[in-house]
Design a protein around this motif. Structure first.
Motif, mmCIF file in Angstrom:
data_model
loop_
_atom_site.group_PDB
_atom_site.id
_atom_site.type_symbol
_atom_site.label_atom_id
_atom_site.label_comp_id
_atom_site.label_asym_id
_atom_site.label_seq_id
_atom_site.Cartn_x
_atom_site.Cartn_y
_atom_site.Cartn_z
ATOM 1 N N SER A 108 0.838 -1.198 0.000
ATOM 2 C CA SER A 108 0.000 0.000 0.000
ATOM 3 C C SER A 108 0.871 1.245 0.000
ATOM 4 O O SER A 108 2.025 1.218 0.442
ATOM 5 N N LEU A 109 0.314 2.317 -0.519
ATOM 6 C CA LEU A 109 0.986 3.621 -0.532
ATOM 7 C C LEU A 109 -0.067 4.679 -0.250
ATOM 8 O O LEU A 109 -1.118 4.703 -0.900
ATOM 9 N N THR A 110 0.202 5.540 0.714
ATOM 10 C CA THR A 110 -0.728 6.623 1.052
ATOM 11 C C THR A 110 -0.205 7.936 0.503
ATOM 12 O O THR A 110 0.924 8.342 0.800
ATOM 13 N N GLY A 129 8.116 -1.688 -2.516
ATOM 14 C CA GLY A 129 7.211 -2.680 -3.083
ATOM 15 C C GLY A 129 6.824 -2.415 -4.517
ATOM 16 O O GLY A 129 6.133 -3.238 -5.131
ATOM 17 N N LEU A 130 7.261 -1.281 -5.073
ATOM 18 C CA LEU A 130 6.913 -0.919 -6.445
ATOM 19 C C LEU A 130 8.069 -1.186 -7.404
ATOM 20 O O LEU A 130 9.245 -1.089 -7.024
ATOM 21 N N LYS A 131 7.721 -1.463 -8.636
ATOM 22 C CA LYS A 131 8.703 -1.522 -9.717
ATOM 23 C C LYS A 131 8.753 -0.131 -10.340
ATOM 24 O O LYS A 131 7.743 0.381 -10.820
ATOM 25 N N HIS A 132 9.909 0.482 -10.344
ATOM 26 C CA HIS A 132 10.010 1.897 -10.690
ATOM 27 C C HIS A 132 10.237 2.096 -12.194
ATOM 28 O O HIS A 132 11.309 2.509 -12.641
ATOM 29 N N LEU A 163 -3.791 0.280 -2.922
ATOM 30 C CA LEU A 163 -3.310 -1.092 -2.746
ATOM 31 C C LEU A 163 -2.857 -1.648 -4.090
ATOM 32 O O LEU A 163 -3.473 -1.365 -5.125
ATOM 33 N N PHE A 164 -1.810 -2.454 -4.064
ATOM 34 C CA PHE A 164 -1.295 -3.037 -5.299
ATOM 35 C C PHE A 164 -0.478 -4.270 -4.956
ATOM 36 O O PHE A 164 -0.033 -4.446 -3.812
ATOM 37 N N ALA A 165 -0.308 -5.128 -5.940
ATOM 38 C CA ALA A 165 0.508 -6.324 -5.743
ATOM 39 C C ALA A 165 1.973 -5.933 -5.617
ATOM 40 O O ALA A 165 2.448 -5.021 -6.298
ATOM 41 N N LYS A 166 2.672 -6.609 -4.733
ATOM 42 C CA LYS A 166 4.095 -6.344 -4.573
ATOM 43 C C LYS A 166 4.805 -6.552 -5.901
ATOM 44 O O LYS A 166 4.616 -7.558 -6.572
ATOM 45 N N GLY A 167 5.612 -5.562 -6.282
ATOM 46 C CA GLY A 167 6.320 -5.633 -7.556
ATOM 47 C C GLY A 167 5.555 -5.028 -8.706
ATOM 48 O O GLY A 167 6.020 -5.054 -9.850
ATOM 49 N N ALA A 168 4.373 -4.438 -8.429
ATOM 50 C CA ALA A 168 3.598 -3.802 -9.488
ATOM 51 C C ALA A 168 4.322 -2.559 -9.987
ATOM 52 O O ALA A 168 5.115 -1.936 -9.277
ATOM 53 N N SER A 169 4.028 -2.171 -11.217
ATOM 54 C CA SER A 169 4.640 -0.972 -11.795
ATOM 55 C C SER A 169 4.107 0.279 -11.117
ATOM 56 O O SER A 169 2.910 0.393 -10.833
ATOM 57 N N ASP A 170 4.992 1.238 -10.874
ATOM 58 C CA ASP A 170 4.536 2.509 -10.304
ATOM 59 C C ASP A 170 3.590 3.229 -11.259
ATOM 60 O O ASP A 170 2.742 4.019 -10.834
ATOM 61 N N GLN A 172 1.138 1.946 -12.706
ATOM 62 C CA GLN A 172 -0.200 1.492 -12.337
ATOM 63 C C GLN A 172 -0.808 2.403 -11.273
ATOM 64 O O GLN A 172 -1.979 2.783 -11.352
ATOM 65 N N VAL A 173 -0.008 2.773 -10.279
ATOM 66 C CA VAL A 173 -0.510 3.630 -9.199
ATOM 67 C C VAL A 173 -0.746 5.048 -9.697
ATOM 68 O O VAL A 173 -1.745 5.684 -9.359
ATOM 69 N N PHE A 174 0.171 5.552 -10.517
ATOM 70 C CA PHE A 174 -0.026 6.886 -11.090
ATOM 71 C C PHE A 174 -1.344 6.945 -11.872
ATOM 72 O O PHE A 174 -2.125 7.889 -11.727
ATOM 73 N N LYS A 175 -1.590 5.958 -12.707
ATOM 74 C CA LYS A 175 -2.809 5.946 -13.513
ATOM 75 C C LYS A 175 -4.056 5.828 -12.641
ATOM 76 O O LYS A 175 -5.075 6.475 -12.907
ATOM 77 N N GLN A 176 -3.960 5.003 -11.610
ATOM 78 C CA GLN A 176 -5.109 4.820 -10.729
ATOM 79 C C GLN A 176 -5.428 6.114 -9.975
ATOM 80 O O GLN A 176 -6.598 6.505 -9.851
ATOM 81 N N ALA A 177 -4.394 6.789 -9.469
ATOM 82 C CA ALA A 177 -4.598 8.025 -8.727
ATOM 83 C C ALA A 177 -5.121 9.137 -9.628
ATOM 84 O O ALA A 177 -5.947 9.959 -9.213
#
Length: 328
Positions: A108-110, A129-132, A163-170, A172-177
């Motif tokens: 997770s990332l807040t 936990g992210l793939k950069h 929340l994201f799977a360990k090793g997920a691409s960053d 993915q989080v940017f797009k979700q946010a």
């Protein structure tokens, strides 16, 4: 003949006992000890290789039995590569199902309300936990990968816990946010008062970011927005310090001086009328709501009381008295 029957029956009993024992083993916890044990299944791994990788990561399981259980349960060809965690109490059968369903280890990332995009990128870059995948991209190049609509990223990502799977691409989080921010902005924009002085939803987002940085009191955000909306309608300068601080960038060292208020730049709302060209932070849900549903007020000024709240005034003499009372 009797001997052969005895051997056959003994073999059958042994096989049955082995089967019962195997079934019992498959339903017993692998370990009850804390903490969870992390392991990774590499792409292309079959059940045999997966069992070995799990055991090598420290999970107390026999690879041959794991392989046999995967085959008996018809899950051998369904195990998904990725990063996992074995939690205390997990049985071998539960582990097989976990891998077959791809129940990856969760990270997770807040993202904090009021952060700048720069702070968000730093937090993303520091998360182990992210793939950069975006590390070498400029802000503009990153936005080009996310949306063709905006070139500058400030304010365009929603503060929340992701929340994201360990090793997920960053990415993915940017797009979700970003998608979350656009959805929240769209909802608030559709409910807006048509009399508001915004030419676009982006201008409302910019106002929301100013409100976010002006007060930590959630109860005052609609009043703060009401003051700035009134100023926009009258053509008054917004004169808000957070925009000046944002425009100063790395030059800001905790204090605004007179020369900073007089030094002109696109974000200095003491020298330029209207809203700044972009948001100045990542606004949260309450600031978005405040910007698009501001309080109905005659106030044109406010000053901090020193206790986290503000004193609002409708004219300059009252405001000056409030400044003398609370700040001088």
């Amino acid at each position: 003949m009797a001997f052969i029957k005895t051997v056959f029956l003994s073999a059958m009993v042994a096989a049955a006992a082995a089967g019962v024992g195997f079934a019992y083993w498959a339903q017993q916890p692998i370990t009850e000890q804390e903490p969870a044990i992390a392991f990774t299944i590499t792409p292309g791994s079959g059940a045999h290789a997966a069992g070995q990788q799990i055991a090598e990561a420290g999970v107390p399981i026999e690879p041959l039995l794991f392989n046999l259980l995967a085959r008996v349960s018809a899950k051998s060809g369904k195990l998904k590569a990725g990063s996992y965690e074995l939690k205390p109490g997990t049985t071998p059968m539960r582990l097989i199902n976990q891998l077959a369903r791809g129940e990856f280890a969760q990270e997770s990332l807040t993202i904090i309300e009021g952060w700048t995009f720069k702070q968000m990128r730093l937090a993303m870059a520091a998360h182990e936990g992210l793939k950069h995948d975006t590390a070498q991209l400029s802000d503009q190049a990153l936005m080009a990968r996310i949306t063709p609509e905006y070139k500058l990223p400030e304010g365009l990502f929603f503060p929340d816990t992701y929340l994201f799977a360990k090793g997920a691409s960053d990415m993915q989080v940017f797009k979700q946010a970003h998608a979350m921010l656009m959805e929240r902005l769209r909802e608030a924009w559709e409910k807006r008062d048509p009399a508001l002085p915004y030419k676009s939803a982006y201008e409302a987002l910019t106002m929301a970011s100013i409100v976010e940085k002006e007060t930590g009191q959630k109860s005052e955000r609609t009043m703060i927005a009401g003051v700035f909306v009134n100023r926009l309608k009258l053509g008054m300068l917004l004169q808000t310090d957070p925009t000046v601080i944002y425009g100063m960038g790395e030059r800001y060292e905790g204090k605004i001086r007179k020369r900073d208020l007089e030094g002109d730049n696109p974000y200095n709302t003491y020298t330029r009328a209207g809203l700044p060209p972009t948001p100045i932070a990542l606004p949260g849900a309450q600031s978005l709501t405040a910007a698009l549903a501001p309080a109905k007020t005659d106030a044109l000024y406010f000053v901090a009381r020193g206790d986290g709240t503000s004193q609002f005034s409708g004219n300059l003499p009252d405001h000056n008295r409030a400044v003398n009372q609370y700040q001088r």
